[in-house]
Design a protein around this motif. Structure first.
Motif, PDB file in Angstrom:
ATOM      1  N   ILE A   1      44.733  45.277  46.464  1.00  0.00           N
ATOM      2  CA  ILE A   1      44.553  44.116  45.706  1.00  0.00           C
ATOM      3  C   ILE A   1      43.271  43.977  44.927  1.00  0.00           C
ATOM      4  CG2 ILE A   1      44.509  41.720  46.201  1.00  0.00           C
ATOM      5  CD1 ILE A   1      46.098  42.096  48.989  1.00  0.00           C
ATOM      6  N   ILE A   2      43.408  43.789  43.434  1.00  0.00           N
ATOM      7  CA  ILE A   2      42.456  43.738  42.801  1.00  0.00           C
ATOM      8  C   ILE A   2      42.187  42.230  42.517  1.00  0.00           C
ATOM      9  CG2 ILE A   2      41.566  43.872  40.242  1.00  0.00           C
ATOM     10  CD1 ILE A   2      41.921  46.586  41.589  1.00  0.00           C
ATOM     11  N   VAL A   3      40.737  42.031  42.704  1.00  0.00           N
ATOM     12  CA  VAL A   3      40.311  40.653  42.483  1.00  0.00           C
ATOM     13  C   VAL A   3      39.084  40.695  41.428  1.00  0.00           C
ATOM     14  CG1 VAL A   3      39.284  38.660  43.917  1.00  0.00           C
ATOM     15  CG2 VAL A   3      40.608  40.276  45.187  1.00  0.00           C
ATOM     16  N   THR A   4      39.583  39.694  40.441  1.00  0.00           N
ATOM     17  CA  THR A   4      38.507  39.663  39.123  1.00  0.00           C
ATOM     18  C   THR A   4      38.741  38.330  38.647  1.00  0.00           C
ATOM     19  OG1 THR A   4      37.620  41.049  37.589  1.00  0.00           O
ATOM     20  CG2 THR A   4      40.104  40.759  37.493  1.00  0.00           C
ATOM     21  N   HIS A   5      37.794  38.217  37.694  1.00  0.00           N
ATOM     22  CA  HIS A   5      37.748  36.829  37.085  1.00  0.00           C
ATOM     23  C   HIS A   5      39.043  36.775  35.742  1.00  0.00           C
ATOM     24  CE1 HIS A   5      36.326  32.898  35.504  1.00  0.00           C
ATOM     25  NE2 HIS A   5      36.024  33.439  34.148  1.00  0.00           N
ATOM     26  N   TYR A   6      39.328  37.919  35.047  1.00  0.00           N
ATOM     27  CA  TYR A   6      39.917  37.832  33.949  1.00  0.00           C
ATOM     28  C   TYR A   6      41.337  38.352  34.189  1.00  0.00           C
ATOM     29  CZ  TYR A   6      35.783  37.031  30.855  1.00  0.00           C
ATOM     30  OH  TYR A   6      34.708  36.267  30.509  1.00  0.00           O
ATOM     31  N   PRO A   7      42.518  37.837  33.500  1.00  0.00           N
ATOM     32  CA  PRO A   7      43.756  38.315  33.814  1.00  0.00           C
ATOM     33  C   PRO A   7      43.853  39.708  33.441  1.00  0.00           C
ATOM     34  CG  PRO A   7      43.871  35.899  33.175  1.00  0.00           C
ATOM     35  CD  PRO A   7      42.399  36.443  33.035  1.00  0.00           C
ATOM     36  N   PRO A   8      44.684  40.369  33.541  1.00  0.00           N
ATOM     37  CA  PRO A   8      44.743  41.970  33.025  1.00  0.00           C
ATOM     38  C   PRO A   8      45.091  42.314  31.662  1.00  0.00           C
ATOM     39  CG  PRO A   8      46.914  41.348  34.513  1.00  0.00           C
ATOM     40  CD  PRO A   8      45.872  40.409  34.653  1.00  0.00           C
ATOM     41  N   ASN A   9      45.637  41.226  31.020  1.00  0.00           N
ATOM     42  CA  ASN A   9      45.921  41.254  29.538  1.00  0.00           C
ATOM     43  C   ASN A   9      44.774  41.111  28.753  1.00  0.00           C
ATOM     44  OD1 ASN A   9      46.014  38.526  30.449  1.00  0.00           O
ATOM     45  ND2 ASN A   9      47.790  38.094  29.087  1.00  0.00           N
ATOM     46  N   PHE A  10      43.664  40.591  29.077  1.00  0.00           N
ATOM     47  CA  PHE A  10      42.478  40.536  28.175  1.00  0.00           C
ATOM     48  C   PHE A  10      41.899  41.736  27.794  1.00  0.00           C
ATOM     49  CE2 PHE A  10      43.128  36.165  29.609  1.00  0.00           C
ATOM     50  CZ  PHE A  10      42.276  35.595  28.883  1.00  0.00           C
ATOM     51  N   GLU A  11      41.622  41.950  26.696  1.00  0.00           N
ATOM     52  CA  GLU A  11      40.929  42.899  25.843  1.00  0.00           C
ATOM     53  C   GLU A  11      39.331  42.945  25.883  1.00  0.00           C
ATOM     54  OE1 GLU A  11      42.237  45.608  25.225  1.00  0.00           O
ATOM     55  OE2 GLU A  11      44.326  45.329  24.406  1.00  0.00           O
ATOM     56  N   PRO A  12      38.674  43.974  26.168  1.00  0.00           N
ATOM     57  CA  PRO A  12      38.934  45.253  25.949  1.00  0.00           C
ATOM     58  C   PRO A  12      39.349  46.152  27.267  1.00  0.00           C
ATOM     59  CG  PRO A  12      36.613  45.277  26.289  1.00  0.00           C
ATOM     60  CD  PRO A  12      37.296  43.766  26.062  1.00  0.00           C
TER      61      PRO A  12
ATOM     62  N   SER B   1      43.525  48.204  28.419  1.00  0.00           N
ATOM     63  CA  SER B   1      44.304  49.608  28.450  1.00  0.00           C
ATOM     64  C   SER B   1      43.830  50.004  30.164  1.00  0.00           C
ATOM     65  CB  SER B   1      43.550  50.282  27.461  1.00  0.00           C
ATOM     66  OG  SER B   1      42.075  50.381  27.622  1.00  0.00           O
ATOM     67  N   THR B   2      42.679  49.874  30.529  1.00  0.00           N
ATOM     68  CA  THR B   2      42.457  50.328  31.859  1.00  0.00           C
ATOM     69  C   THR B   2      43.320  49.835  32.804  1.00  0.00           C
ATOM     70  OG1 THR B   2      40.100  50.538  31.373  1.00  0.00           O
ATOM     71  CG2 THR B   2      40.704  50.473  33.553  1.00  0.00           C
ATOM     72  N   TRP B   3      43.793  48.593  32.696  1.00  0.00           N
ATOM     73  CA  TRP B   3      44.758  48.285  33.725  1.00  0.00           C
ATOM     74  C   TRP B   3      46.153  48.574  33.646  1.00  0.00           C
ATOM     75  CZ3 TRP B   3      41.933  47.012  37.545  1.00  0.00           C
ATOM     76  CH2 TRP B   3      40.835  46.081  37.353  1.00  0.00           C
ATOM     77  N   GLU B   4      46.377  48.978  32.243  1.00  0.00           N
ATOM     78  CA  GLU B   4      47.885  49.533  31.932  1.00  0.00           C
ATOM     79  C   GLU B   4      47.837  50.852  32.686  1.00  0.00           C
ATOM     80  OE1 GLU B   4      49.036  47.483  27.761  1.00  0.00           O
ATOM     81  OE2 GLU B   4      47.682  49.398  27.869  1.00  0.00           O
ATOM     82  N   SER B   5      46.749  51.551  32.702  1.00  0.00           N
ATOM     83  CA  SER B   5      46.561  52.873  33.565  1.00  0.00           C
ATOM     84  C   SER B   5      46.602  52.771  34.918  1.00  0.00           C
ATOM     85  CB  SER B   5      45.610  53.772  32.748  1.00  0.00           C
ATOM     86  OG  SER B   5      45.410  55.063  33.557  1.00  0.00           O
ATOM     87  N   TYR B   6      45.618  51.977  35.157  1.00  0.00           N
ATOM     88  CA  TYR B   6      45.261  51.870  36.720  1.00  0.00           C
ATOM     89  C   TYR B   6      46.478  51.434  37.521  1.00  0.00           C
ATOM     90  CZ  TYR B   6      40.473  53.876  35.929  1.00  0.00           C
ATOM     91  OH  TYR B   6      39.516  54.378  35.829  1.00  0.00           O
ATOM     92  N   LEU B   7      46.769  50.421  37.363  1.00  0.00           N
ATOM     93  CA  LEU B   7      47.809  49.679  38.106  1.00  0.00           C
ATOM     94  C   LEU B   7      49.303  50.547  38.415  1.00  0.00           C
ATOM     95  CD1 LEU B   7      47.821  46.234  36.512  1.00  0.00           C
ATOM     96  CD2 LEU B   7      46.205  47.069  38.408  1.00  0.00           C
ATOM     97  N   VAL B   8      49.739  51.162  37.207  1.00  0.00           N
ATOM     98  CA  VAL B   8      50.572  52.365  37.336  1.00  0.00           C
ATOM     99  C   VAL B   8      50.275  53.377  38.115  1.00  0.00           C
ATOM    100  CG1 VAL B   8      52.175  53.762  36.191  1.00  0.00           C
ATOM    101  CG2 VAL B   8      51.837  51.301  35.390  1.00  0.00           C
TER     102      VAL B   8
END
Length: 654
Positions: free
Chosen positions: A396-407, A410-417
């Motif tokens: 489980i990832i806990v962070t402030h910004y939703p994953p679709n916020f740049e920049p 791209s990291t989340w698009e890779s890591y989550l998969v």
């Protein structure tokens, strides 16, 4: 090799299945030797069949027999299931009879029924260590000292439902001796909801907590509006204490607001948001968010670093929480860009205020961006390593910004998969939102804690998603996220929705799962045994062999798993591995009933045409417990082990 087995091997290769940096963690790997039923071993695709004597699963006599556990049972730590049956079919209920280490098998009192005969079923449970033996890490000298460290594990092994809450963007403005006021961020205000939103949410949270009793609260940041604690220029990462400014804010905005029978003493695990750094400042007293972790011996505030991790060990599963700082989103290489949404904005960080933050690399708006850029780079490397090594049932990832916020997108698009992250928890957007996925990972936005006015106008009835919090019921095979409203002026309990979160698998395991039907068909059956295949349970592992640049995966594909006692069963195995370095492949010694054969060694190559020496034959008409040991280059014992939890770097887990 039969035609069907050869076809299966070709299919495996055609799918480009990785040798896998993940092993099924319950497969039984030990550091130098592996004890598995029948046969496991090999360095590249091969198949063989074994047959033998007599047993209840193949004969006409009914009796106890081992059978495959269903996915939920395996995920609940069961390592062996049995039933009463014959001819490979169960005529009774299927139950768990053994558990994976370190879980203990607890026999159920009412399972010895007429249809299960002498079988006694049970469940698996983790034994929590004595809390008095858990050491609390000392306060760091610098607020950055514990970045990337693992906090001692939390353990909850009760039989009651296990829950945690989620809240973000919650800390309002201190208003004398009264409750905090919501920071106004839009022209239209719905009074009294928009004025005292934090109080409405906190009161409803306390009411629900008294009934549901959450184990902890996930705090996704923006703890103190509008610009964090104290004023610009007060940042000091080497404060080494909670000072008066921090004490006042925490007492009035946190301690005096979130209280009651269900919240008292319940830990808040969290991160910082952009407003905690100062909004468009970078050098307010944000270090207090970290040092307050040590405010008292029994502090419930837990934010020991800007990024960190913690394992929550439950009765029959575990979850790993990765706390990540994504505030790079609101920084720019040009400090003159977007000054109203730039933590490093030059126009808001000017003399005569001090421009540095003692104990950090931030000395001016120009160096501020580099601090956050370096922080993000360090976290990406850390997170990839930790997710790769994770053996918990949930990531489980806990962070402030939703994953679709740049920049950071791209990291989340890779890591989550790549790493099969199950759940992403965020805030920042000032509302409550679920029923969303990013790729295939479920994510929620809980930014409606009431510290700032919501993105949408609330209603006095409470029938809206402007303000609220979330409750998560977590179990070994699913999570259920309930979205609670602020309740309106009548303080009603309003559930706005319930979302189910299913576990995910890393990319490599998903590839194996997709190939399973075709491989099974080639082997002449309809399905493969998931317990041995290991595709149903998310698995991660360390690289198998650090000495020889080779990643080996042994996957047993079989429709029968009754070996070693069911010798009459004809079984087919496919053992697959991708050769990384064909010049030096470690040997595998496979022992059958005292007789040893060697597979591999120098000269062995991936393709038959490349092999300089014949592959040793392993076909033996015997079905005995098999011990497979991997011997490294030049006789060295490589580090080959099942993936294990990384030991706490800060103290004993507990």
């Amino acid at each position: 090799m039969t035609r069907s087995e050869a076809a299966a091997a070709d299919l495996f290769r055609s799918h480009n299945l990785p040798s896998l940096h993940r092993l099924q963690r319950d497969a039984g790997y030990e550091r130098k030797q592996v004890q598995l039923p029948c046969l496991l071993g090999g360095l590249f695709a091969l198949a063989l069949s074994l047959s033998g004597c007599n047993d209840p699963s193949t004969g006409d006599k009914s009796g106890p027999m081992e059978t495959a556990c269903d996915e939920s049972t395996k995920r609940g730590q069961c390592s062996k299931c049995m039933c009463i049956g014959k001819a490979k079919k169960c005529s009774s209920a299927v139950g768990c009879v053994a558990c994976k280490e370190p879980y203990a098998f607890l026999k159920l009192n009412d399972t010895n029924s007429s249809d299960t005969g002498s079988l006694h079923f049970g469940s698996c449970a983790f034994q929590c260590p004595d809390p008095s033996n858990v050491s609390w890490p000392v306060m760091p000298k610098n607020a950055l000292d514990y970045n990337g460290k693992e906090w001692p594990a939390a353990c909850f092994n009760g039989t009651e439902e296990q829950r945690y809450f989620i809240i973000g963007d919650w800390g309002g403005i201190v208003s004398g001796s009264g409750p905090p006021l919501t920071f106004k961020n839009r022209p239209t205000v719905i009074d009294p909801i928009d004025t005292h939103a934090q109080t409405y949410v906190a009161d409803k949270m306390a009411e629900v907590a008294a009934d549901l009793k959450p184990k902890f609260v996930l705090n996704v940041g923006d703890n103190f509006y509008p610009g964090g604690i104290s004023s610009p220029g007060t940042c000091n990462a080497e404060t080494d204490k909670t000072d008066p400014a921090g004490q006042i804010i925490f007492t009035n905005v946190f301690e005096n607001v979130y209280k009651g029978p269900g919240l008292d003493g319940v830990e808040w695990w969290g991160v910082l948001g952009n407003h905690d750094y100062g909004g468009y400042h970078y050098n307010v007293h944000w270090d207090q968010n970290i040092f307050y972790t040590w405010n008292s011996p029994k502090s419930r505030w837990l934010t020991p670093a800007l990024y960190w991790k913690r394992t929550a060990q439950f009765r029959n599963f575990s979850a790993e929480f990765f706390f990540v700082d994504t505030n790079k989103v609101d920084t720019y290489g040009n400090p003159d860009a977007d000054p109203e949404h730039n933590i490093c904005a030059r126009s808001h960080n000017q003399p005569p205020q001090p421009l540095g933050c003692n104990g950090t690399s931030m000395t001016s708006p120009d160096t501020c961006w580099k601090f956050f850029d370096d922080l993000w780079k360090d976290q990406k490397e850390w997170l990839a390593k930790e997710l790769q090594a994770s053996t918990a049932e949930w990531q489980i990832i806990v962070t402030h910004y939703p994953p679709n916020f740049e920049p950071c997108r791209s990291t989340w698009e890779s890591y989550l998969v790549e790493y099969g992250v199950d759940f992403y928890v965020s805030g920042h957007t000032h509302l409550q939102h679920t029923n969303t996925t990013f790729g295939e990972t479920a994510f929620v936005i809980s930014g409606g804690g009431g510290g700032i006015t919501s993105e949408i106008l609330p209603s006095k009835t409470g029938e809206d998603d402007g303000y609220g919090f979330m409750d998560v019921r977590i179990q070994h095979d699913a999570m259920y996220v309930t979205r609670y409203s602020h309740g309106g002026v009548d303080k009603k309990t309003i559930v706005r929705g319930v979302t189910k979160v299913n576990p995910r698998s890393p990319k490599a395991v998903s590839q194996v799962a997709k190939a399973e039907p075709e491989v099974a068909k080639a082997l002449g059956g309809d399905s493969l045994d998931a317990n041995m295949l290991g595709v149903a349970q998310k698995t991660r592992a360390n690289e198998l062999n650090e000495l020889s640049h080779i990643a080996v995966v042994c996957r047993v594909l079989t429709r029968n798993v009754s070996c070693p006692n069911a010798c009459g069963t004809s079984m087919s195995y496919l053992l697959s591995g991708r050769i990384e370095d064909t010049a030096s492949i470690p040997a595998a010694e496979v022992t059958f009933d005292g007789s040893t054969s060697t597979v591999g060694g120098p000269g062995l190559r991936r393709a038959d045409s490349q092999r300089s020496s014949p592959r040793p034959s392993l076909a033996k008409e015997v079905c005995m417990p098999t011990r497979v040991s991997i011997v490294g280059q030049h006789g060295e014992a490589p580090k080959i082990a099942r993936a294990e939890k990384r030991p706490s770097q800060l103290g004993s887990p507990g």
